[in-house]
Scaffold this active site. Structure first.
Site, PDB file in Angstrom:
ATOM      1  CB  CYS A 162       5.057   0.963  13.284  1.00 30.11           C
ATOM      2  SG  CYS A 162       6.160   2.270  13.850  1.00 30.11           S
ATOM      3  CG  HIS A 301       3.175   1.292   7.633  1.00 27.46           C
ATOM      4  ND1 HIS A 301       2.674   1.137   8.916  1.00 27.46           N
ATOM      5  CD2 HIS A 301       4.439   1.770   7.793  1.00 27.46           C
ATOM      6  CE1 HIS A 301       3.586   1.494   9.800  1.00 27.46           C
ATOM      7  NE2 HIS A 301       4.670   1.890   9.148  1.00 27.46           N
ATOM      8  CD  GLU A 312       2.200   0.411   2.675  1.00 25.29           C
ATOM      9  OE1 GLU A 312       1.251  -0.231   3.160  1.00 25.29           O
ATOM     10  OE2 GLU A 312       2.526   1.558   3.067  1.00 25.29           O
ATOM     11  CE  LYS A 333       1.043   4.728  10.049  1.00 29.47           C
ATOM     12  NZ  LYS A 333       0.321   3.577   9.454  1.00 29.47           N
ATOM     13  CG  HIS A 338       3.336   6.133  12.414  1.00 29.14           C
ATOM     14  ND1 HIS A 338       2.622   5.063  12.929  1.00 29.14           N
ATOM     15  CD2 HIS A 338       4.459   5.601  11.865  1.00 29.14           C
ATOM     16  CE1 HIS A 338       3.292   3.945  12.706  1.00 29.14           C
ATOM     17  NE2 HIS A 338       4.402   4.246  12.056  1.00 29.14           N
ATOM     18  CG  PHE A 397      11.743   1.883  13.260  1.00 29.17           C
ATOM     19  CD1 PHE A 397      11.362   2.282  11.993  1.00 29.17           C
ATOM     20  CD2 PHE A 397      12.165   2.862  14.143  1.00 29.17           C
ATOM     21  CE1 PHE A 397      11.392   3.616  11.599  1.00 29.17           C
ATOM     22  CE2 PHE A 397      12.206   4.202  13.773  1.00 29.17           C
ATOM     23  CZ  PHE A 397      11.823   4.576  12.504  1.00 29.17           C
TER      24      PHE A 397
END
Length: 411
Positions: A162, A301, A312, A333, A338, A397
């Site tokens: 991502c 994010h 975050e 998002k 996403h 990830f």
């Protein structure tokens, strides 16, 4: 070193297939998430996604040519076409060896992979398309964009989950800054709302099981329980300031800094200390020569997963100190889902528009912030706010962290 500026942007998203449609949706808090329509979700653990609608690749490709590409490449070509049209770069007499294509994908041609695997099982190996491999590999969006526009400089496709398209933008910026290129198209494309992807993400408990599109994606909310997949593409035209000014280009914003780190922690979970993302933000600010108090907006994010949003938030406070409580943070998002490897690019575009128009897009579906989520997440409605500098975060990830710093252009 050269300063690097943005002269064109293009997007294909669940809110619309152009930047004006996408931005209009963001600033009005429109929800682009709905029930999955591309396959039957009976028996699945996830039911909603941010699908791209009313998109026909034959509007800009020959039917035969479109048939030999995965859907993610269609999105990339459409976004690049829009970005180039705005920039006017291709009409300016470029040296093709001085213009690159940095278009990423987190997964690549999964539609093709699944279709060809089904063909293998039902019809045998001789029926697999000879185009199978060049349709499914993750670099093909970059390849098709470079071929479509005759770009002979660096063609590169970072694959870092991502964080892919934020890495692509950052690496393109560095190449231009250090004189290897005059310009580049940079961004990402993803089309992974497929049976295997939805089942795989859902079975690892990453996706929300909430079937209501109006409450499914709720970053930073106490009731968040997983992310919603999206699809689409974002592409930015980057140029050296010298090159852009020489041809009289309109400059939208400046890419001023870039930072990247690794959590070195877990294959899917972020480090809850937030140390990796915090350091990426600090590196981006240092690279840009920006102080924390100069940052107006962070496009987070913000995936709507319990661990990510809390980590975050911790990272933002670690990176910016007390200044974290003075700025705006939002997760777009919440409106598009996403977009995996394309997420950073469409979010960078949101930052460009926020700088241009002085509007910070909201985090919709935010009713009650969750534990540890104590910043200003711009709940539910956009706010008018002069945005002089912004950060865009992407966390992937495997612990990939990337941040870019953008600011209003001034001579």
């Amino acid at each position: 070193m050269e300063r690097v500026v943005i002269t064109g942007i293009g997007a294909v998203t669940p809110l619309g297939n152009s930047v004006p449609d996408y931005w209009d949706g963001l600033k009005n808090g429109k929800n682009g998430i709905g029930r999955i329509t591309s396959f039957d979700t009976d028996g699945y653990k996830a039911f909603v996604a941010g699908e791209v609608r009313d998109f026909d690749p034959t509007d800009f490709l020959e039917k035969k040519e479109a048939a030999h590409m995965d859907r993610n490449c269609h999105f990339a070509l459409a976004a690049a076409k829009e970005a180039f049209a705005q920039s006017g770069l291709m009409e300016s007499g470029i040296d093709p060896f001085r213009v690159g294509a940095y278009i990423s994908s987190g997964i690549g041609g999964l539609h093709v992979f699944e279709a060809e695997h089904e063909k293998l099982l039902t019809k045998g190996p001789r029926r697999i398309s000879p185009f199978c491999i060049p349709m499914l590999i993750a670099n093909m969006a970059a390849a098709h964009v470079s071929m479509a526009h005759g770009l002979k400089g660096t063609s590169y496709a970072p694959v870092s989950a991502c964080a892919s398209s934020t890495h692509a933008i950052g690496e393109a910026m560095r190449a231009i800054r250090h004189g290897y290129l005059d310009a580049a198209v940079a961004g990402g494309a993803e089309a992974c709302i497929t049976p295997v992807a939805v089942a795989g993400f859902a079975n690892m408990h990453a996706l929300t099981g909430n079937a209501d599109p109006d409450t499914a994606c709720r970053p930073f909310d106490a009731d968040r329980d997983g992310f919603v997949m999206g699809e689409g593409a974002g592409v930015l035209v980057l140029e050296s300031l010298t090159h852009a000014q020489k041809r009289g280009a309109v400059i939208l914003a400046e890419i001023a800094g870039y930072g990247s780190t690794s959590d070195a922690y877990h294959i899917t979970s972020p480090d809850p200390t937030g140390e990796g993302p915090a350091r990426a933000m600090q590196l981006a600010m240092e690279d840009a020569g920006l102080k924390p108090e100069e940052i107006t907006y962070i496009n987070a994010h913000g995936t709507s997963t319990p661990i990510n949003d809390a980590a975050e938030t911790t990272a933002i406070k670690m990176a910016l100190g007390e200044a974290a409580y003075q700025l705006k943070v939002s997760s777009t998002k919440s409106m598009v889902g996403h977009l995996l490897g394309a997420a950073g690019a469409v979010e960078a575009i949101a930052c460009v528009k926020a700088i241009e128009e002085g509007i910070v897009p909201p985090t919709i579906h935010l009713a009650q912030p969750g534990e540890g989520c104590d910043l200003d997440y711009v709940p539910n409605q956009a706010v008018s706010c002069e945005v002089s500098a912004a950060l865009s975060n992407s966390l992937g990830f495997g612990g990939h962290n990337a941040t870019i710093a953008l600011r209003r252009f001034s001579r």
